[in-house]
Design a protein around this motif. Structure first.
Motif, PDB file in Angstrom:
ATOM      1  N   VAL A  60       0.841  -1.201   0.000  1.00 38.66           N
ATOM      2  CA  VAL A  60       0.000   0.000   0.000  1.00 38.66           C
ATOM      3  C   VAL A  60       0.875   1.249   0.000  1.00 38.66           C
ATOM      4  O   VAL A  60       0.595   2.217  -0.719  1.00 38.66           O
ATOM      5  CB  VAL A  60      -0.956  -0.007   1.218  1.00 38.66           C
ATOM      6  N   GLU A  99      -7.390  12.531  -2.584  1.00 36.02           N
ATOM      7  CA  GLU A  99      -7.632  11.340  -3.399  1.00 36.02           C
ATOM      8  C   GLU A  99      -6.732  10.167  -3.002  1.00 36.02           C
ATOM      9  O   GLU A  99      -6.960   9.042  -3.445  1.00 36.02           O
ATOM     10  CB  GLU A  99      -7.450  11.669  -4.879  1.00 36.02           C
ATOM     11  N   THR A 101      -6.763   8.714  -0.351  1.00 40.83           N
ATOM     12  CA  THR A 101      -7.563   7.781   0.443  1.00 40.83           C
ATOM     13  C   THR A 101      -8.069   6.615  -0.398  1.00 40.83           C
ATOM     14  O   THR A 101      -8.277   5.530   0.132  1.00 40.83           O
ATOM     15  CB  THR A 101      -8.757   8.505   1.099  1.00 40.83           C
ATOM     16  N   LYS A 102      -8.233   6.833  -1.690  1.00 39.28           N
ATOM     17  CA  LYS A 102      -8.676   5.736  -2.566  1.00 39.28           C
ATOM     18  C   LYS A 102      -7.650   4.608  -2.572  1.00 39.28           C
ATOM     19  O   LYS A 102      -8.012   3.432  -2.542  1.00 39.28           O
ATOM     20  CB  LYS A 102      -8.896   6.245  -3.989  1.00 39.28           C
ATOM     21  N   ALA A 103      -6.366   4.968  -2.602  1.00 41.58           N
ATOM     22  CA  ALA A 103      -5.311   3.946  -2.583  1.00 41.58           C
ATOM     23  C   ALA A 103      -5.329   3.177  -1.266  1.00 41.58           C
ATOM     24  O   ALA A 103      -5.067   1.967  -1.237  1.00 41.58           O
ATOM     25  CB  ALA A 103      -3.945   4.593  -2.794  1.00 41.58           C
ATOM     26  N   LYS A 105      -8.074   2.654   0.665  1.00 43.33           N
ATOM     27  CA  LYS A 105      -9.260   1.796   0.691  1.00 43.33           C
ATOM     28  C   LYS A 105      -9.130   0.618  -0.267  1.00 43.33           C
ATOM     29  O   LYS A 105      -9.621  -0.465   0.021  1.00 43.33           O
ATOM     30  CB  LYS A 105     -10.512   2.607   0.385  1.00 43.33           C
ATOM     31  N   GLU A 106      -8.469   0.820  -1.384  1.00 42.47           N
ATOM     32  CA  GLU A 106      -8.291  -0.266  -2.344  1.00 42.47           C
ATOM     33  C   GLU A 106      -7.197  -1.238  -1.910  1.00 42.47           C
ATOM     34  O   GLU A 106      -7.217  -2.405  -2.280  1.00 42.47           O
ATOM     35  CB  GLU A 106      -7.943   0.311  -3.722  1.00 42.47           C
ATOM     36  N   GLY A 107      -6.252  -0.767  -1.113  1.00 41.55           N
ATOM     37  CA  GLY A 107      -5.109  -1.586  -0.741  1.00 41.55           C
ATOM     38  C   GLY A 107      -5.368  -2.591   0.366  1.00 41.55           C
ATOM     39  O   GLY A 107      -4.649  -3.586   0.487  1.00 41.55           O
ATOM     40  N   GLU A 109      -8.062  -5.151   2.689  1.00 42.18           N
ATOM     41  CA  GLU A 109      -9.266  -5.965   2.586  1.00 42.18           C
ATOM     42  C   GLU A 109     -10.389  -5.316   3.399  1.00 42.18           C
ATOM     43  O   GLU A 109     -10.146  -4.535   4.310  1.00 42.18           O
ATOM     44  CB  GLU A 109      -8.986  -7.366   3.136  1.00 42.18           C
ATOM     45  N   GLU A 110     -11.621  -5.687   3.076  1.00 38.49           N
ATOM     46  CA  GLU A 110     -12.787  -5.121   3.762  1.00 38.49           C
ATOM     47  C   GLU A 110     -12.746  -5.381   5.264  1.00 38.49           C
ATOM     48  O   GLU A 110     -13.057  -4.507   6.059  1.00 38.49           O
ATOM     49  CB  GLU A 110     -14.089  -5.680   3.173  1.00 38.49           C
ATOM     50  N   GLU A 143     -15.875   6.104   5.288  1.00 40.41           N
ATOM     51  CA  GLU A 143     -15.235   7.226   4.600  1.00 40.41           C
ATOM     52  C   GLU A 143     -14.267   7.959   5.525  1.00 40.41           C
ATOM     53  O   GLU A 143     -14.405   7.929   6.740  1.00 40.41           O
ATOM     54  CB  GLU A 143     -16.292   8.214   4.106  1.00 40.41           C
TER      55      GLU A 143
END
Length: 150
Positions: A60, A99, A101-103, A105-107, A109-110, A143
């Motif tokens: 990440v 932006e 933060t997108k990396a 959240k994508e990096g 697992e839930e 968020e």
């Protein structure tokens, strides 16, 4: 008995010293009862099931570092808090920095996002009235929320 009679002051001093040590231990336990217990108590219960491995954290961190406007990234995990400190180039706007933060959240697992709190600190090498900005995501929230725009 003859030894005790010859050294009665030494024996009294030894007994007094032992009593002082016992009293000191008792006072320490009275004022600091949690010494030696876990630092985080039971707040880290279940962390083994969603543990973030160093490889994942580096992945990440690398994804953030690959952005063309990022100069430096450091990351750290303390308990349930994952912190990223990002230094961006001087021409970056606040919206672009958010932006990142997108990396994050994508990096992850839930289930990791649902367990860990995430913190993103974005700064510039030079002084800027709008920076640093701090984004925080509580584990129960989906968020990031940021500091107010300056």
């Amino acid at each position: 008995m003859e030894f005790i009679k010859k050294n009665k002051f030494t024996m009294v001093a030894i007994i007094i010293f032992i009593l002082i040590v016992i009293a000191g231990v008792w006072v320490k336990n009275a004022f600091f009862p949690n010494v030696g217990k876990a630092l985080y108590g039971n707040r880290l219960k279940g962390i083994e099931e969603v543990k973030i491995q160093n490889q994942k954290l580096e992945q990440v961190t690398g994804a953030i570092q690959d952005k063309d406007f990022v100069e430096k990234v450091t990351s750290d995990i303390k308990g349930r808090l994952v912190t990223f400190i990002v230094t961006v180039k001087d021409d970056v706007e606040v919206g672009t920095a958010k932006e990142l933060t997108k990396a994050l959240k994508e990096g992850f697992e839930e289930k990791q996002l649902a367990y860990y709190d995430m913190q993103l600190m974005v700064k510039k090498a030079k002084e800027d009235a709008r920076f640093p900005i701090i984004g925080y995501k509580h584990h129960s929230n989906g968020e990031f929320s940021f500091t107010k725009d300056r």
